[in-house]
Write a protein that holds these residues in place. Sequence first.
Motif, PDB file in Angstrom:
ATOM      1  N   VAL A  64       0.838  -1.209   0.000  1.00  0.00           N
ATOM      2  CA  VAL A  64       0.000   0.000   0.000  1.00  0.00           C
ATOM      3  C   VAL A  64       0.871   1.257   0.000  1.00  0.00           C
ATOM      4  N   LEU A  65       2.072   1.164   0.550  1.00  0.00           N
ATOM      5  CA  LEU A  65       2.997   2.310   0.496  1.00  0.00           C
ATOM      6  C   LEU A  65       3.428   2.614  -0.932  1.00  0.00           C
ATOM      7  N   ALA A  66       3.398   1.595  -1.794  1.00  0.00           N
ATOM      8  CA  ALA A  66       3.806   1.802  -3.188  1.00  0.00           C
ATOM      9  C   ALA A  66       2.692   2.400  -4.038  1.00  0.00           C
ATOM     10  N   LEU A  67       1.477   2.373  -3.507  1.00  0.00           N
ATOM     11  CA  LEU A  67       0.310   2.819  -4.291  1.00  0.00           C
ATOM     12  C   LEU A  67       0.441   4.261  -4.806  1.00  0.00           C
ATOM     13  N   PRO A  68       0.854   5.233  -3.982  1.00  0.00           N
ATOM     14  CA  PRO A  68       0.976   6.605  -4.519  1.00  0.00           C
ATOM     15  C   PRO A  68       2.023   6.707  -5.621  1.00  0.00           C
ATOM     16  N   ILE A  69       3.034   5.851  -5.571  1.00  0.00           N
ATOM     17  CA  ILE A  69       4.063   5.878  -6.615  1.00  0.00           C
ATOM     18  C   ILE A  69       3.461   5.384  -7.932  1.00  0.00           C
ATOM     19  N   VAL A  70       2.669   4.314  -7.853  1.00  0.00           N
ATOM     20  CA  VAL A  70       2.003   3.798  -9.052  1.00  0.00           C
ATOM     21  C   VAL A  70       1.038   4.850  -9.615  1.00  0.00           C
ATOM     22  N   SER A  71       0.275   5.471  -8.720  1.00  0.00           N
ATOM     23  CA  SER A  71      -0.682   6.495  -9.169  1.00  0.00           C
ATOM     24  C   SER A  71       0.033   7.669  -9.814  1.00  0.00           C
ATOM     25  N   ALA A  72       1.149   8.087  -9.208  1.00  0.00           N
ATOM     26  CA  ALA A  72       1.906   9.221  -9.741  1.00  0.00           C
ATOM     27  C   ALA A  72       2.452   8.884 -11.127  1.00  0.00           C
ATOM     28  N   ALA A  73       2.915   7.649 -11.292  1.00  0.00           N
ATOM     29  CA  ALA A  73       3.459   7.238 -12.595  1.00  0.00           C
ATOM     30  C   ALA A  73       2.387   7.337 -13.679  1.00  0.00           C
ATOM     31  N   VAL A  74       1.179   6.891 -13.349  1.00  0.00           N
ATOM     32  CA  VAL A  74       0.090   6.938 -14.330  1.00  0.00           C
ATOM     33  C   VAL A  74      -0.336   8.378 -14.587  1.00  0.00           C
ATOM     34  N   ARG A  75      -0.359   9.175 -13.533  1.00  0.00           N
ATOM     35  CA  ARG A  75      -0.842  10.548 -13.673  1.00  0.00           C
ATOM     36  C   ARG A  75       0.044  11.381 -14.607  1.00  0.00           C
ATOM     37  N   VAL A  76       1.319  11.054 -14.660  1.00  0.00           N
ATOM     38  CA  VAL A  76       2.210  11.766 -15.598  1.00  0.00           C
ATOM     39  C   VAL A  76       1.647  11.698 -17.013  1.00  0.00           C
ATOM     40  N   LEU A  77       1.180  10.515 -17.419  1.00  0.00           N
ATOM     41  CA  LEU A  77       0.647  10.352 -18.786  1.00  0.00           C
ATOM     42  C   LEU A  77      -0.674  11.093 -18.975  1.00  0.00           C
ATOM     43  N   HIS A  78      -1.360  11.423 -17.885  1.00  0.00           N
ATOM     44  CA  HIS A  78      -2.618  12.169 -17.981  1.00  0.00           C
ATOM     45  C   HIS A  78      -2.399  13.670 -17.992  1.00  0.00           C
ATOM     46  N   ASP A  79      -1.513  14.130 -17.090  1.00  0.00           N
ATOM     47  CA  ASP A  79      -1.530  15.552 -16.721  1.00  0.00           C
ATOM     48  C   ASP A  79      -0.411  16.396 -17.296  1.00  0.00           C
ATOM     49  N   VAL A  80       0.754  15.800 -17.599  1.00  0.00           N
ATOM     50  CA  VAL A  80       1.930  16.637 -17.874  1.00  0.00           C
ATOM     51  C   VAL A  80       1.860  17.226 -19.283  1.00  0.00           C
ATOM     52  N   ALA A  81       2.227  18.498 -19.365  1.00  0.00           N
ATOM     53  CA  ALA A  81       2.200  19.223 -20.637  1.00  0.00           C
ATOM     54  C   ALA A  81       3.305  18.726 -21.564  1.00  0.00           C
ATOM     55  N   THR A  82       3.093  18.879 -22.875  1.00  0.00           N
ATOM     56  CA  THR A  82       4.140  18.549 -23.855  1.00  0.00           C
ATOM     57  C   THR A  82       4.990  19.794 -24.108  1.00  0.00           C
ATOM     58  N   PHE A  83       6.150  19.588 -24.725  1.00  0.00           N
ATOM     59  CA  PHE A  83       7.004  20.725 -25.081  1.00  0.00           C
ATOM     60  C   PHE A  83       6.208  21.738 -25.927  1.00  0.00           C
ATOM     61  N   ASP A  84       5.434  21.247 -26.869  1.00  0.00           N
ATOM     62  CA  ASP A  84       4.661  22.149 -27.723  1.00  0.00           C
ATOM     63  C   ASP A  84       3.604  22.897 -26.924  1.00  0.00           C
ATOM     64  N   SER A  85       2.829  22.158 -26.139  1.00  0.00           N
ATOM     65  CA  SER A  85       1.697  22.811 -25.460  1.00  0.00           C
ATOM     66  C   SER A  85       2.183  23.802 -24.407  1.00  0.00           C
ATOM     67  N   ALA A  86       3.341  23.553 -23.796  1.00  0.00           N
ATOM     68  CA  ALA A  86       3.835  24.443 -22.744  1.00  0.00           C
ATOM     69  C   ALA A  86       4.779  25.512 -23.293  1.00  0.00           C
ATOM     70  N   GLY A  87       5.123  25.435 -24.586  1.00  0.00           N
ATOM     71  CA  GLY A  87       6.046  26.420 -25.152  1.00  0.00           C
ATOM     72  C   GLY A  87       7.441  26.317 -24.560  1.00  0.00           C
ATOM     73  N   VAL A  88       7.874  25.089 -24.291  1.00  0.00           N
ATOM     74  CA  VAL A  88       9.217  24.892 -23.748  1.00  0.00           C
ATOM     75  C   VAL A  88      10.129  24.418 -24.892  1.00  0.00           C
ATOM     76  N   THR A  89      11.295  25.071 -25.000  1.00  0.00           N
ATOM     77  CA  THR A  89      12.248  24.754 -26.057  1.00  0.00           C
ATOM     78  C   THR A  89      12.914  23.409 -25.776  1.00  0.00           C
ATOM     79  N   GLU A  90      13.140  22.620 -26.827  1.00  0.00           N
ATOM     80  CA  GLU A  90      13.855  21.355 -26.628  1.00  0.00           C
ATOM     81  C   GLU A  90      15.340  21.534 -26.848  1.00  0.00           C
TER      82      GLU A  90
END
Lengths: 347, 347
Positions: free
Chosen positions: A320-346
């Motif tokens: 159960v201690l690992a559960l937030p780590i698993v959730s966080a890993a999945v949430r990255v694919l849901h929530d994090v902006a792309t270089f294009d959408s955030a206007g961040v230079t590569e």
Amino acid sequence: MRETLAAIRPLDEEAMAAARARHDRLTKPAGSLGMLEDLSIRLAGLAGACPPPLPTPAAVAVFAGDHGVHAQRVSPWPQEVTVQMVANYLAGGAVINAFAREIGADVHVVDVGVAAEIDAAPGLISAKVRPGTADLAVEPAMTLDEARAAIETGIRIAGQLIDGGAKILVAGDMGIANTTPAAALIAAFTGRDAGEVTGRGTGIDDYTFNLKISVVRSALRRLPADADALRVLAEVGGLEHAAIAGFMLGAAAHRVPLILDGVNTVAGALAAAALHPGVTAALVAGHRSVEPGATAGLAHLGLEPLIDLGMRLGEGTGAVLALPIVSAAVRVLHDVATFDSAGVTEK
Amino acid sequence: MRETLAAIRPLDEEAMAAARARHDRLTKPAGSLGMLEDLSIRLAGLAGACPPPLPTPAAVAVFAGDHGVHAQRVSPWPQEVTVQMVANYLAGGAVINAFAREIGADVHVVDVGVAAEIDAAPGLISAKVRPGTADLAVEPAMTLDEARAAIETGIRIAGQLIDGGAKILVAGDMGIANTTPAAALIAAFTGRDAGEVTGRGTGIDDYTFNLKISVVRSALRRLPADADALRVLAEVGGLEHAAIAGFMLGAAAHRVPLILDGVNTVAGALAAAALHPGVTAALVAGHRSVEPGATAGLAHLGLEPLIDLGMRLGEGTGAVLALPIVSAAVRVLHDVATFDSAGVTEK
């Protein structure tokens, strides 16, 4: 059981490719999330979708059983501690309850083989196959039919929890003396010697430790070389190990991830993988228990644990201690902006 | 700064003894929670109370700065990525935002030295000491006064967040090229060679890696053997490292725990510990970054990380993943029943 085994499918390569491609577009250096990237890609493959569903809500099932081998004095704890701890779980007073409250998960307690009557209570799933196993030191722990019934129980409970909305399952165990059958199962399924995979459980002295190894080693001698998974479970396993194996098969058949805890759930996972190797696609190793059999079993399954804190409690506490780590890993694919959408230079 | 340093006290032995005694009465085998027991005992000592307060709510502060050494081409990323990522944090689109949402923490972004104007925005703490450091390859990165001002900034922000209710702080960083000053700080404070503590940051080729080591090594040559912490920070550090050091001193002075992230926060912690060794009592190592300097620095501080997932992102991402583990460790001392209260027999 047959239907469940037939429903287990390999990971979806297309969803995994989509997750890999998505990771390369997110605003972070490629690969900088290490194991979390691999995990999120695998969970996309399990779900057959990118992003995979967020693993919320989570359901913890603590499978409880007693063990005839307790008579050999392999544990310093009285057998009645199993039923006393079941009452503690149902009252919310154990470590798994504290952790699950903190992390956000429901705790269900499954009586699959406690050697005492337990009154119905909220949170209790009564599914006793028999009141404790026979003594594996002198005879088969259970019949083949009993082992099969315990597996079917685990499958059924996985289905019920998933039908009830659980998006991830967490496996836990309780059973005084259960690290003895766990060691026997791990030795049988990995082919390792009893001395390599037997641990000190809740903490035993050298005399008891050597006794425990002898008990495991001599029980294993009764197994024919070609014994199938059901026969191994029946001969040297526990009711909770068989039920946990079924619980994992049920999760895999529903394409829902399941987090392993310590040595008892690893033993169950080895039995499940012997019944269908595809089950490991759904399994996430929550933590590395200090029990040597847990590490041996995880290596055999090809699973790398998420945390390693020197824990050896069981109950699902490491998982159960690992559960937030698993959730966080999945949430990255849901929530994090792309270089294009955030206007961040590569680079 | 002087008042803050004077306020840092050793761990309270009485509270730690009470926590140890309590652990032995809880319904679990003694010691079965491994590192979590040690951590909860230390947090009791920090708070001077058993149980210590639950570490909720949590406040993450991402300290952002730019680095003159970027001109040496030690990083493949353009310098403007620092300010672009600050905008990404403020818009909620970065990995730290996703993790903080999942785990339950507020994210604050501190402009302590970004080489660009940043408009006021919710979540932004404007505290620019100067718009990026000078190039540490050729001259001191900043003046002693600037280093002191950055430390004071970190102290002030810790106080503000704690006054605002935070019960635990999480340190993060952003600054293109900042693993170069981090390596220099770690080499200076641990006495290790530049080659041992310099890493590949966001991912650089062999040519750049060797260049980075040379830059660090030659900058260190300017430091007299008896340089104090302020002088080391000014000569080879970054504004975010100095501010992070102050943030830690502030947390320790308030007896509030603070979770370290990767190599940049470890560099800040070494500076803080050089200013007052008692600061480490308040520090929790969140994770082991793949950067070699992080491991060297944690060993020097005597801190063992809670997770190790092959991450190397910074921003506080590894630290925030450790937060539920810290909370769970503390909650055990609050919630778990004793053998007596739960009616569980002891061995």
